[in-house]
Design an enzyme around this catalytic site. Structure first.
Site, PDB file in Angstrom:
ATOM      1  N   VAL A  94      -2.424 -33.719  -6.478  1.00 68.21           N
ATOM      2  CA  VAL A  94      -3.139 -34.355  -7.585  1.00 68.21           C
ATOM      3  C   VAL A  94      -4.343 -33.472  -7.911  1.00 68.21           C
ATOM      4  O   VAL A  94      -4.979 -32.925  -6.991  1.00 68.21           O
ATOM      5  CB  VAL A  94      -3.587 -35.786  -7.175  1.00 68.21           C
ATOM      6  CG1 VAL A  94      -4.505 -36.404  -8.212  1.00 68.21           C
ATOM      7  CG2 VAL A  94      -2.357 -36.674  -6.950  1.00 68.21           C
ATOM      8  N   GLY A 102      -5.335 -43.324  -7.147  1.00 67.82           N
ATOM      9  CA  GLY A 102      -3.997 -43.915  -7.020  1.00 67.82           C
ATOM     10  C   GLY A 102      -2.867 -43.063  -7.585  1.00 67.82           C
ATOM     11  O   GLY A 102      -1.715 -43.486  -7.576  1.00 67.82           O
ATOM     12  N   TYR A 140       0.857 -39.879   4.273  1.00 69.01           N
ATOM     13  CA  TYR A 140       2.259 -40.300   4.252  1.00 69.01           C
ATOM     14  C   TYR A 140       2.526 -41.448   5.225  1.00 69.01           C
ATOM     15  O   TYR A 140       3.308 -42.358   4.927  1.00 69.01           O
ATOM     16  CB  TYR A 140       3.174 -39.111   4.564  1.00 69.01           C
ATOM     17  CG  TYR A 140       3.144 -38.066   3.476  1.00 69.01           C
ATOM     18  CD1 TYR A 140       3.664 -38.346   2.220  1.00 69.01           C
ATOM     19  CD2 TYR A 140       2.577 -36.819   3.697  1.00 69.01           C
ATOM     20  CE1 TYR A 140       3.615 -37.407   1.202  1.00 69.01           C
ATOM     21  CE2 TYR A 140       2.520 -35.864   2.686  1.00 69.01           C
ATOM     22  CZ  TYR A 140       3.043 -36.172   1.450  1.00 69.01           C
ATOM     23  OH  TYR A 140       2.997 -35.250   0.437  1.00 69.01           O
TER      24      TYR A 140
HETATM   25  C1  LIG Z   1      -3.196 -35.972  -0.767  1.00 68.31           C
HETATM   26  C2  LIG Z   1      -3.203 -36.308  -2.265  1.00 68.31           C
HETATM   27  C3  LIG Z   1      -1.846 -35.996  -2.886  1.00 68.31           C
HETATM   28  C4  LIG Z   1      -3.485 -37.825  -2.399  1.00 68.31           C
HETATM   29  O1  LIG Z   1      -3.513 -38.171  -3.782  1.00 68.31           O
HETATM   30  P1  LIG Z   1      -4.663 -39.132  -4.351  1.00 68.31           P
HETATM   31  O2  LIG Z   1      -4.331 -39.435  -5.761  1.00 68.31           O
HETATM   32  O3  LIG Z   1      -5.973 -38.498  -4.066  1.00 68.31           O
HETATM   33  O4  LIG Z   1      -4.457 -40.398  -3.409  1.00 68.31           O
HETATM   34  P2  LIG Z   1      -4.461 -41.922  -3.873  1.00 68.31           P
HETATM   35  O5  LIG Z   1      -5.664 -42.188  -4.701  1.00 68.31           O
HETATM   36  O6  LIG Z   1      -3.138 -42.268  -4.468  1.00 68.31           O
HETATM   37  O7  LIG Z   1      -4.637 -42.612  -2.478  1.00 68.31           O
HETATM   38  C5  LIG Z   1      -3.710 -43.508  -1.997  1.00 68.31           C
HETATM   39  C6  LIG Z   1      -4.137 -43.917  -0.625  1.00 68.31           C
HETATM   40  O8  LIG Z   1      -4.101 -42.782   0.247  1.00 68.31           O
HETATM   41  C7  LIG Z   1      -5.376 -42.583   0.863  1.00 68.31           C
HETATM   42  N1  LIG Z   1      -5.544 -41.124   0.951  1.00 68.31           N
HETATM   43  C8  LIG Z   1      -5.782 -40.278  -0.053  1.00 68.31           C
HETATM   44  N2  LIG Z   1      -5.806 -39.007   0.399  1.00 68.31           N
HETATM   45  C9  LIG Z   1      -5.577 -39.095   1.730  1.00 68.31           C
HETATM   46  C10 LIG Z   1      -5.482 -38.145   2.763  1.00 68.31           C
HETATM   47  N3  LIG Z   1      -5.612 -36.823   2.518  1.00 68.31           N
HETATM   48  N4  LIG Z   1      -5.244 -38.583   4.020  1.00 68.31           N
HETATM   49  C11 LIG Z   1      -5.099 -39.895   4.280  1.00 68.31           C
HETATM   50  N5  LIG Z   1      -5.152 -40.840   3.335  1.00 68.31           N
HETATM   51  C12 LIG Z   1      -5.407 -40.444   2.088  1.00 68.31           C
HETATM   52  C13 LIG Z   1      -6.366 -43.261  -0.065  1.00 68.31           C
HETATM   53  O9  LIG Z   1      -7.517 -43.651   0.636  1.00 68.31           O
HETATM   54  C14 LIG Z   1      -5.564 -44.436  -0.574  1.00 68.31           C
HETATM   55  O10 LIG Z   1      -5.518 -45.503   0.354  1.00 68.31           O
HETATM   56  P3  LIG Z   1      -6.245 -46.887  -0.005  1.00 68.31           P
HETATM   57  O11 LIG Z   1      -5.544 -47.374  -1.231  1.00 68.31           O
HETATM   58  O12 LIG Z   1      -6.010 -47.711   1.214  1.00 68.31           O
HETATM   59  O13 LIG Z   1      -7.654 -46.506  -0.257  1.00 68.31           O
HETATM   60  C15 LIG Z   1      -4.335 -35.555  -3.015  1.00 68.31           C
HETATM   61  O14 LIG Z   1      -5.585 -35.876  -2.455  1.00 68.31           O
HETATM   62  C16 LIG Z   1      -4.160 -34.038  -3.036  1.00 68.31           C
HETATM   63  O15 LIG Z   1      -3.491 -33.509  -3.911  1.00 68.31           O
HETATM   64  N6  LIG Z   1      -4.791 -33.310  -2.088  1.00 68.31           N
HETATM   65  C17 LIG Z   1      -4.713 -31.853  -2.061  1.00 68.31           C
HETATM   66  C18 LIG Z   1      -3.319 -31.362  -1.799  1.00 68.31           C
HETATM   67  C19 LIG Z   1      -2.682 -32.002  -0.574  1.00 68.31           C
HETATM   68  O16 LIG Z   1      -3.280 -32.071   0.501  1.00 68.31           O
HETATM   69  N7  LIG Z   1      -1.424 -32.446  -0.754  1.00 68.31           N
HETATM   70  C20 LIG Z   1      -0.617 -33.045   0.310  1.00 68.31           C
HETATM   71  C21 LIG Z   1       0.596 -32.180   0.443  1.00 68.31           C
HETATM   72  S1  LIG Z   1       1.341 -32.287   1.999  1.00 68.31           S
END
Ligand SMILES: CC(C)(COP(=O)(O)OP(=O)(O)OC[C@H]1O[C@@H](n2cnc3c(N)ncnc32)[C@H](O)[C@@H]1OP(=O)(O)O)[C@@H](O)C(=O)NCCC(=O)NCCS
Length: 162
Positions: A94, A102, A140
Site C-alpha cells: 500500500v 484498511g 497476515y
Molecule cells: C503491510 C501493509 C500491506 C498493510 O497495509 P495497510 O493498508 O497499512 O494495513 P491496514 O490499514 O489494512 O491494516 C489492517 C490491520 O493490519 C494491521 N497492520 C498494518 N500493518 C501491519 C504490520 N506491518 N504488521 C502487523 N499488523 C499490521 C493494522 O493495525 C490493522 O489492524 P487493526 O484493524 O486491528 O488496527 C502496508 O503497510 C505496506 O504496504 N507496507 C510496506 C510493504 C510491506 O511490508 N508489505 C508486506 C509484504 S510481505
C-alpha cells in the site's frame, strides 16, 4: 469510489507508486506488466475510479504448490500424498500516504475472494504468502494465516472446505 482492477500499463502510473519498501516499488515499476504478459504473475491494483491512474496499492499472485511437510500435521489430514495446489500472494503493498486506512486488508480480502472463486475452476487448497519480515508476518497472522512448518517467513491460509 475505490476499485480493484487488473494492472493496465497504459492507464496506471506505476512509477508514481511508493510503499516505502524498495523491492516492492521496483517490482511494480519494472516487472509487473511483463509478468502479466508472460503468465508469471497477475497484478491487481487499488485506485480511485475518479483518478484511476494513481495506484494506492497492489498485489500480485501466481499459481503454486505446497508439499505436505509444509502444512501442520492436523492440516495434512485427508490430503493426497503428493504436493497440493495453491496460489501464492507474491507481493502486497500500500502506498505510504494510504497506509493504516484498511487498504491492505481490502487488497488481501480481494485476493482471498479471487482464490475462492478460482478454486471452483482449477483447485486451490491454500493461499501461500512470503512475508518480508516479522512485522509483515504479523499482518497476515491476524487474518488466520498459519506458519509453514518448513519456513518461518512463509505462511498459508487453508481454503479447502473440511
Ligand atoms: C503491510 C501493509 C500491506 C498493510 O497495509 P495497510 O493498508 O497499512 O494495513 P491496514 O490499514 O489494512 O491494516 C489492517 C490491520 O493490519 C494491521 N497492520 C498494518 N500493518 C501491519 C504490520 N506491518 N504488521 C502487523 N499488523 C499490521 C493494522 O493495525 C490493522 O489492524 P487493526 O484493524 O486491528 O488496527 C502496508 O503497510 C505496506 O504496504 N507496507 C510496506 C510493504 C510491506 O511490508 N508489505 C508486506 C509484504 S510481505
Amino acid at each position: 469510489m475505490l476499485v480493484i482492477c487488473r494492472l493496465d500499463g497504459r492507464l496506471h502510473d506505476r512509477e508514481g507508486f511508493d510503499c516505502g519498501e524498495p523491492s516492492l516499488n521496483l517490482y511494480l515499476h519494472t516487472l509487473a506488466t511483463q509478468h502479466l504478459r508472460t503468465g508469471i504473475a497477475a497484478t491487481h491494483v487499488l485506485a480511485d475510479d475518479k483518478a484511476p491512474s494513481c495506484i494506492f496499492g497492489y498485489y500480485s499472485m501466481s499459481a503454486a504448490q505446497m508439499s505436505l511437510d509444509e502444512l501442520s500435521v492436523s492440516d495434512r489430514r485427508r490430503l493426497p500424498r503428493y504436493p497440493v495446489p495453491a496460489a501464492r500472494l507474491a507481493r502486497l503493498a500500500v502506498s505510504v500516504q494510504k497506509q493504516g486506512h484498511g487498504l491492505g486488508e481490502a487488497l488481501l480480502q480481494d485476493a482471498v475472494t479471487r482464490c475462492l472463486s478460482l478454486r471452483e475452476e482449477l483447485g486451490i487448497h491454500a493461499l501461500l504468502v512470503d512475508a518480508l519480515n516479522e512485522r509483515a508476518a504479523g499482518f497476515y497472522r491476524q487474518y488466520g494465516f498459519r506458519n509453514c512448518a518448513t519456513s518461518a517467513m512463509t505462511l498459508y491460509l487453508p481454503l479447502g472446505r473440511g
